[in-house]
Design an enzyme around this catalytic site. Structure first.
Site, PDB file in Angstrom:
ATOM      1  CB  SER A 181      -0.964   0.002   1.185  1.00 34.63           C
ATOM      2  OG  SER A 181      -0.261  -0.123   2.401  1.00 34.63           O
ATOM      3  CG  HIS A 209      -3.856  -0.714  -2.148  1.00 37.60           C
ATOM      4  ND1 HIS A 209      -4.284   0.595  -2.101  1.00 37.60           N
ATOM      5  CD2 HIS A 209      -3.598  -1.077  -0.872  1.00 37.60           C
ATOM      6  CE1 HIS A 209      -4.263   1.020  -0.844  1.00 37.60           C
ATOM      7  NE2 HIS A 209      -3.853   0.021  -0.076  1.00 37.60           N
ATOM      8  CE  LYS A 240      -7.391   0.310   0.574  1.00 42.01           C
ATOM      9  NZ  LYS A 240      -7.436   1.483   1.444  1.00 42.01           N
TER      10      LYS A 240
HETATM   11  N1  PMP Z   1      -5.414  -3.793   3.645  1.00 42.23           N
HETATM   12  C1  PMP Z   1      -4.698  -2.881   3.004  1.00 42.23           C
HETATM   13  C2  PMP Z   1      -3.506  -3.311   2.211  1.00 42.23           C
HETATM   14  C3  PMP Z   1      -5.062  -1.532   3.078  1.00 42.23           C
HETATM   15  O1  PMP Z   1      -4.333  -0.605   2.453  1.00 42.23           O
HETATM   16  C4  PMP Z   1      -6.202  -1.172   3.830  1.00 42.23           C
HETATM   17  C5  PMP Z   1      -6.690   0.265   3.940  1.00 42.23           C
HETATM   18  N2  PMP Z   1      -5.786   1.240   3.904  1.00 42.23           N
HETATM   19  C6  PMP Z   1      -6.903  -2.165   4.487  1.00 42.23           C
HETATM   20  C7  PMP Z   1      -6.499  -3.467   4.362  1.00 42.23           C
HETATM   21  C8  PMP Z   1      -8.087  -1.832   5.355  1.00 42.23           C
HETATM   22  O2  PMP Z   1      -9.208  -1.625   4.605  1.00 42.23           O
HETATM   23  P1  PMP Z   1     -10.431  -0.769   5.160  1.00 42.23           P
HETATM   24  O3  PMP Z   1     -10.174   0.642   4.803  1.00 42.23           O
HETATM   25  O4  PMP Z   1     -11.593  -1.360   4.438  1.00 42.23           O
HETATM   26  O5  PMP Z   1     -10.519  -1.017   6.633  1.00 42.23           O
END
Ligand code: PMP
Length: 392
Positions: A181, A209, A240
């Site tokens: 991420s 992502h 996302k």
């Molecule tokens: N996994 C990854 C790789 C993320 O980047 C994120 C959010 N930034 C999440 C899980 C968590 O997702 P959510 O925003 O739905 O809680």
């Protein structure tokens, strides 16, 4: 010592605010897909995860409104009890077909999905293996489990192999971000799949992502490598590409059934609200009907990575619409962020612990609906500010 002493001693945020450099918790008072209004001024948004630009798509917005009219504003309970809608089930069936698995289970956030999946499946005798740059919620899910947690250096699959070889008993899960991420780097799924053949662990990818972005239908990292049936569990978020909030895991029916009856973050938390579920279903309609959005996103990605390189910025190993512009020291990252913000560009300043010490960066990320004019302006301003601050 009082419990709150650490809170009273925490003043760093106020010092940074006093210098006018604080980039967090800014109040957005209005938005389109590619622009936000903050403190009355428009900014081009290059810090969202709205990869396909669906948050303001008419079909998506209309579907959310219709679901609110029909089901009300919230579910006021867990899916286990009163909070389960026919819409949640429809979404699960559709996700399973989309990812290419037997079944899927929808949680209220991606964070809760990782907490639930990892902590429920990894028991006392088991081991979970994590890449050190995995997202925080994977780390937290592993911490919540009763199993052994092993972390290997980022992408060091030789180290992972050595760890797997020395595991003596119990089951194993290997879980990595499909696309990292903060780096935009794609996981080495072919090598992970080869290791899975040898060591028989459960392979899970966090495709937060990657869904909507990678693969010819947007089904994520496994599809990108043509390895859909070699990945055991695909975890995703709706916050996302799907332009909503919520999360899911897709995998074999027996595993999904087990999670449905044991995952505490599912059972003891209220379900996704109707408008959020309808948003995801409508986003999937648009993803299917308008694959050209993904083509545009890749064209933009290529252009931005090349643009930053041409002006002398480092962007790490990104291959995706997440393009980190590496700065290094924290002060410089804040200064660069502020200059760009004043010039009407919203980026995300990312500091430790989200990234390793000394590797502060501006995380930029792109939307299929960014216009060429917006992107020209962004590149022009990065070049000017980079020179002004002697970063390039
Ligand atoms: N996994 C990854 C790789 C993320 O980047 C994120 C959010 N930034 C999440 C899980 C968590 O997702 P959510 O925003 O739905 O809680």
């Amino acid at each position: 010592m009082h419990l709150f002493d650490k809170c009273r001693a925490f003043t760093r945020h106020n010092e940074v605010k006093a210098e006018g450099l604080y980039p967090y918790f800014l109040p957005v008072s209005g938005s389109t897909d590619t622009e936000v209004v903050i403190n009355g001024k428009k900014k081009i948004m290059i810090g969202s995860n709205n990869y396909l630009g669906l948050t303001h798509h008419p079909h998506v917005v209309e579907s959310a409104k219709r679901a609110t009219d029909r089901y009300g504003s919230g579910c006021t309970g867990s899916r286990f009890l009163n909070g389960n809608l026919d819409l949640h089930l429809e979404l699960e069936e559709r996700l399973a077909r989309f990812i290419g698995t037997e079944a899927a289970l929808v949680f209220s956030t991606g964070y809760q999905t990782n907490l639930g999946v990892i902590s429920t499946l990894v028991g006392r005798q088991d081991t979970v293996y994590l890449d050190k740059l995995n997202h925080a919620c994977i780390v937290d899910g592993a911490r919540l489990s009763f199993g052994t947690v092993q972390r290997f250096n980022h992408n060091d699959l030789d180290a992972l192999e050595a760890m797997l070889r020395s595991q003596e008993s119990g089951g194993a899960m290997v879980i990595v971000d499909g696309v990292f991420s903060m780096e935009g780097e794609i996981a080495d799924v072919p090598r992970l799949v080869a290791l899975r053949e040898e060591f028989d662990f459960a392979l899970a990818l966090d495709d937060a992502h990657s869904i909507g972005v990678l693969g010819h239908t947007g089904a994520g990292t496994a599809e990108h490598f043509g390895l859909t049936h070699k990945v055991d569990l695909t975890i995703g978020t709706f916050s996302k590409s799907f332009a909503s909030i919520g999360g899911f895991v897709a995998g074999p029916r027996t595993v999904i059934d087990y999670l449905q009856h044991h995952a505490r973050s599912l059972i003891f938390s209220a379900s996704m609200p109707p408008s959020a579920v309808a948003t995801v279903l409508a986003a999937m309609d648009v993803m299917e009907a308008e694959p050209e959005r993904r083509d545009r996103l890749w064209a933009i990605t290529k252009r931005m990575i090349e643009g930053f390189h041409d002006m002398g910025f480092e962007t790490g190993k990104t291959e995706t619409p997440i393009v980190p512009v590496m700065i290094g020291p924290m002060e410089e990252a804040f200064l660069m962020w502020k200059e760009l913000f004043e010039r009407g560009i919203y980026t995300n300043a990312v500091l430790p612990p989200a990234v390793p010490e000394g590797s502060c960066r501006l995380r930029t990320s792109y939307i299929a609906t960014h216009t060429d004019d917006q992107l020209d302006y962004v590149l022009e301003q990065f070049a000017e500010v980079g020179k002004k601050l002697a970063l390039v």
